[in-house]
Design a protein around this motif. Sequence first.
Motif, PDB file in Angstrom:
ATOM      1  N   SER A 165       0.810  -1.217   0.000  1.00  0.00           N
ATOM      2  CA  SER A 165       0.000   0.000   0.000  1.00  0.00           C
ATOM      3  C   SER A 165       0.844   1.267   0.000  1.00  0.00           C
ATOM      4  O   SER A 165       0.325   2.352  -0.263  1.00  0.00           O
ATOM      5  N   LEU A 166       2.122   1.173   0.271  1.00  0.00           N
ATOM      6  CA  LEU A 166       3.004   2.331   0.304  1.00  0.00           C
ATOM      7  C   LEU A 166       3.858   2.382  -0.960  1.00  0.00           C
ATOM      8  O   LEU A 166       3.968   1.398  -1.701  1.00  0.00           O
ATOM      9  N   SER A 167       4.483   3.529  -1.192  1.00  0.00           N
ATOM     10  CA  SER A 167       5.344   3.680  -2.369  1.00  0.00           C
ATOM     11  C   SER A 167       6.673   2.988  -2.144  1.00  0.00           C
ATOM     12  O   SER A 167       7.105   2.758  -1.007  1.00  0.00           O
ATOM     13  N   LEU A 168       7.338   2.680  -3.240  1.00  0.00           N
ATOM     14  CA  LEU A 168       8.651   2.045  -3.163  1.00  0.00           C
ATOM     15  C   LEU A 168       9.642   2.943  -2.432  1.00  0.00           C
ATOM     16  O   LEU A 168      10.447   2.461  -1.624  1.00  0.00           O
ATOM     17  N   ALA A 169       9.569   4.236  -2.689  1.00  0.00           N
ATOM     18  CA  ALA A 169      10.495   5.165  -2.030  1.00  0.00           C
ATOM     19  C   ALA A 169      10.308   5.142  -0.517  1.00  0.00           C
ATOM     20  O   ALA A 169      11.288   5.149   0.242  1.00  0.00           O
ATOM     21  N   GLU A 170       9.038   5.101  -0.065  1.00  0.00           N
ATOM     22  CA  GLU A 170       8.779   5.054   1.380  1.00  0.00           C
ATOM     23  C   GLU A 170       9.332   3.787   2.006  1.00  0.00           C
ATOM     24  O   GLU A 170       9.909   3.820   3.103  1.00  0.00           O
ATOM     25  N   VAL A 171       9.149   2.688   1.324  1.00  0.00           N
ATOM     26  CA  VAL A 171       9.536   1.398   1.891  1.00  0.00           C
ATOM     27  C   VAL A 171      11.053   1.212   1.896  1.00  0.00           C
ATOM     28  O   VAL A 171      11.611   0.576   2.798  1.00  0.00           O
ATOM     29  N   ARG A 234      19.307   3.183  -3.836  1.00  0.00           N
ATOM     30  CA  ARG A 234      18.730   4.414  -4.398  1.00  0.00           C
ATOM     31  C   ARG A 234      18.334   4.203  -5.856  1.00  0.00           C
ATOM     32  O   ARG A 234      17.308   4.732  -6.319  1.00  0.00           O
ATOM     33  N   GLN A 235      19.147   3.452  -6.599  1.00  0.00           N
ATOM     34  CA  GLN A 235      18.793   3.143  -7.989  1.00  0.00           C
ATOM     35  C   GLN A 235      17.461   2.400  -8.048  1.00  0.00           C
ATOM     36  O   GLN A 235      16.605   2.694  -8.889  1.00  0.00           O
ATOM     37  N   ILE A 236      17.295   1.444  -7.144  1.00  0.00           N
ATOM     38  CA  ILE A 236      16.055   0.669  -7.115  1.00  0.00           C
ATOM     39  C   ILE A 236      14.883   1.559  -6.699  1.00  0.00           C
ATOM     40  O   ILE A 236      13.796   1.510  -7.289  1.00  0.00           O
ATOM     41  N   ALA A 237      15.090   2.406  -5.687  1.00  0.00           N
ATOM     42  CA  ALA A 237      14.022   3.281  -5.209  1.00  0.00           C
ATOM     43  C   ALA A 237      13.575   4.254  -6.297  1.00  0.00           C
ATOM     44  O   ALA A 237      12.383   4.556  -6.431  1.00  0.00           O
ATOM     45  N   GLY A 238      14.532   4.725  -7.104  1.00  0.00           N
ATOM     46  CA  GLY A 238      14.202   5.718  -8.117  1.00  0.00           C
ATOM     47  C   GLY A 238      13.682   5.135  -9.415  1.00  0.00           C
ATOM     48  O   GLY A 238      12.847   5.751 -10.083  1.00  0.00           O
ATOM     49  N   GLN A 239      14.168   3.943  -9.772  1.00  0.00           N
ATOM     50  CA  GLN A 239      13.824   3.378 -11.077  1.00  0.00           C
ATOM     51  C   GLN A 239      13.054   2.066 -11.003  1.00  0.00           C
ATOM     52  O   GLN A 239      12.712   1.490 -12.037  1.00  0.00           O
ATOM     53  N   GLY A 240      12.809   1.576  -9.802  1.00  0.00           N
ATOM     54  CA  GLY A 240      12.103   0.314  -9.669  1.00  0.00           C
ATOM     55  C   GLY A 240      12.924  -0.843 -10.205  1.00  0.00           C
ATOM     56  O   GLY A 240      14.144  -0.897 -10.037  1.00  0.00           O
ATOM     57  N   ASP A 242      13.982  -1.543 -13.153  1.00  0.00           N
ATOM     58  CA  ASP A 242      15.075  -1.155 -14.045  1.00  0.00           C
ATOM     59  C   ASP A 242      16.307  -0.694 -13.278  1.00  0.00           C
ATOM     60  O   ASP A 242      17.429  -0.752 -13.808  1.00  0.00           O
ATOM     61  N   GLY A 243      16.111  -0.247 -12.040  1.00  0.00           N
ATOM     62  CA  GLY A 243      17.235   0.192 -11.242  1.00  0.00           C
ATOM     63  C   GLY A 243      18.173  -0.930 -10.849  1.00  0.00           C
ATOM     64  O   GLY A 243      19.300  -0.666 -10.408  1.00  0.00           O
ATOM     65  N   PHE A 244      17.732  -2.182 -11.016  1.00  0.00           N
ATOM     66  CA  PHE A 244      18.594  -3.322 -10.705  1.00  0.00           C
ATOM     67  C   PHE A 244      18.845  -4.185 -11.936  1.00  0.00           C
ATOM     68  O   PHE A 244      19.974  -4.623 -12.170  1.00  0.00           O
ATOM     69  N   TYR A 245      17.825  -4.445 -12.717  1.00  0.00           N
ATOM     70  CA  TYR A 245      17.933  -5.415 -13.806  1.00  0.00           C
ATOM     71  C   TYR A 245      18.353  -4.804 -15.145  1.00  0.00           C
ATOM     72  O   TYR A 245      18.489  -5.511 -16.144  1.00  0.00           O
ATOM     73  N   SER A 246      18.551  -3.490 -15.176  1.00  0.00           N
ATOM     74  CA  SER A 246      19.149  -2.826 -16.338  1.00  0.00           C
ATOM     75  C   SER A 246      19.881  -1.598 -15.810  1.00  0.00           C
ATOM     76  O   SER A 246      19.925  -1.354 -14.610  1.00  0.00           O
ATOM     77  N   GLY A 247      20.488  -0.843 -16.667  1.00  0.00           N
ATOM     78  CA  GLY A 247      21.171   0.354 -16.209  1.00  0.00           C
ATOM     79  C   GLY A 247      22.499   0.069 -15.539  1.00  0.00           C
ATOM     80  O   GLY A 247      23.168  -0.934 -15.799  1.00  0.00           O
ATOM     81  N   VAL A 248      22.859   0.970 -14.611  1.00  0.00           N
ATOM     82  CA  VAL A 248      24.192   0.947 -14.005  1.00  0.00           C
ATOM     83  C   VAL A 248      24.445  -0.340 -13.228  1.00  0.00           C
ATOM     84  O   VAL A 248      25.507  -0.961 -13.354  1.00  0.00           O
ATOM     85  N   VAL A 249      23.499  -0.741 -12.393  1.00  0.00           N
ATOM     86  CA  VAL A 249      23.712  -1.914 -11.549  1.00  0.00           C
ATOM     87  C   VAL A 249      23.872  -3.170 -12.412  1.00  0.00           C
ATOM     88  O   VAL A 249      24.781  -3.985 -12.178  1.00  0.00           O
ATOM     89  N   ALA A 250      23.017  -3.332 -13.392  1.00  0.00           N
ATOM     90  CA  ALA A 250      23.121  -4.492 -14.285  1.00  0.00           C
ATOM     91  C   ALA A 250      24.461  -4.500 -15.009  1.00  0.00           C
ATOM     92  O   ALA A 250      25.069  -5.564 -15.211  1.00  0.00           O
ATOM     93  N   SER A 251      24.947  -3.321 -15.396  1.00  0.00           N
ATOM     94  CA  SER A 251      26.255  -3.241 -16.065  1.00  0.00           C
ATOM     95  C   SER A 251      27.374  -3.685 -15.138  1.00  0.00           C
ATOM     96  O   SER A 251      28.291  -4.404 -15.555  1.00  0.00           O
ATOM     97  N   HIS A 252      27.300  -3.256 -13.872  1.00  0.00           N
ATOM     98  CA  HIS A 252      28.312  -3.686 -12.904  1.00  0.00           C
ATOM     99  C   HIS A 252      28.335  -5.211 -12.788  1.00  0.00           C
ATOM    100  O   HIS A 252      29.406  -5.834 -12.772  1.00  0.00           O
ATOM    101  N   ILE A 253      27.144  -5.824 -12.683  1.00  0.00           N
ATOM    102  CA  ILE A 253      27.066  -7.280 -12.521  1.00  0.00           C
ATOM    103  C   ILE A 253      27.589  -7.983 -13.775  1.00  0.00           C
ATOM    104  O   ILE A 253      28.427  -8.894 -13.694  1.00  0.00           O
TER     105      ILE A 253
END
Length: 582
Positions: A165-171, A234-240, A242-253
Amino acid sequence: MYAKTRIGRWLATAIAAFLLVPATVAQEVSADAPIIDFQTRFLPTVAKNGMVVAPERLAAEIGVSILKRGGNAVDAAVATGFALAVTYPRAGNIGGGGFMLIHLAEEDRQTLIDYRETAPAAATADLYLDDAGEVDRQREFFSHQAAGVPGTVAGMLYALENYGSLSLAEVLEPAIGLAAEGIPVSFALNAEITSRAERLQRNPEAARLFLDASGNAPAPGSLWRQPDLADTLRQIAGQGRDGFYSGVVASHIADDMANNGGLITRQDLADYRALERTPIRGSYRDFTIVSTPPPSSGGIHILQMLNILEGYDLASLGHNSAAYLHRLIESMKLAYADRSRYLADPDYVEVPVAELVDKDYAARLRARIQPDTATPSASIAPGASLPGESTDTTHYTVADASGNVVSNTYTLNFSFGSHIAVPGTGMLLNNEMADFSASPGEANAFGLVQGEANRIEGGKRPLSSMSPTLVFRDGQPWLATGSPGGSVIITTILQTLLNAMDFDLNIASAAAAPRVHHQWLPDRVRVEDGISPDTIRLLENLGHNVESSRRTLGRTQSILLDKGWLYGATDTRRPGGWVAGY
């Protein structure tokens, strides 16, 4: 029956716990909170509005703070899960996977989110075999090739989007704050890192994150910051997603994999999906059991063993008596034998779920149990009359004032997973690929023999023992529990349920009672301290090969719900657990 003497049993347990170990007092999450060695809340805890029972204090209190903010049990479970990635790195994670079992009170419905890791697309059945056809355990356990595609972030986000029921940013805000501002190092955290320091030292990034220049863990009382992990969160909070499975974090992995012979690619990460499955359901006496379906073997075999044991008057045999334990052990052998042949990812293999949990099948298995003789494992064949998983996983349980309940188990597999950290992310890689059959017929890291059904295939989910479980009484949620422990998860939960259902123990006593474990092969009974020496001699006279367990068996985090009250208990087998409620 349960209500008649509940208060007396709670008091007895509380007095015993007080005499053994001083209990700490609950506090709000604060960087200024005092450091208390073995900061486990040992006393059984009662609450009315909401509760989180977890293996670590700060994460549990964060979960309750979310409930106090108006979040529901799923919101609190997701916040707790991300917080444990910061405060409980041995098993809390964003680089692993697991299962979340949810009871939705308004719909009177249960659902299961499967966020188990998957094998990279390039993985093959012979991935860990050397030139001689032998399993290379170093590669299977402690290399980049040991990692499955992480599912935790996808699973947590799926749960929040569909049932929160809460936003991702809140959680995510509390976990980001802990990682960025730092957490006070407890005795338990120091001990956990110290126990794996030698192995963590072998990976430069893991050593940088967890150890000082001398190779030591952060000292108790010091402030430990994790800025890279904070950035990932923060990447996950901001991009959901995509903040983990694509973008910067995915590139690092993907870059770390490519540079070290790993298999996970950006495409593997982009393709990962959490799945929603129908939980497995069965009955035991007057109770309804709801648990985890394949690719976990836990729910099936908990029900299978309960079906076998339902034919006995266990209470009359006496709790942890030789007569009771003999029947319990024999049921374990039969269930784990079936596990070796039939259980695997149901999207790749047809698993005979209905047949394995059929009560008539259980009756045929029960008929094979001799009351005065142990059956040698060598004479037990899987499914002989069948009709046509780390010891360092972690579990937590959440309940809210509206009657919603979450039982969640997730893991990196071994303590600290593969002991490899991905540069720039602050996260450890799992070594879940070790849960596949690297060589069918051979034992895995937990001694479990597995068959062809669980062989490695790209995209497949490895077989698991994780078993978050709910028990219903008179149609209402009554008990929620789960445990880490690899191969002992299933028998740990089984005994916790039986302690409460058949022997009427309160949840703290049900969790604390000494346990036994048998997994068919090897043919031995592991027994915790606390089982009577006379009982052990009687079991040996029946033909059981009994050995004292060098390690504790499991670590439950449980909530019992009764007449509007929440009774929470964290298993005292390991330090650091906490019950937070209000």
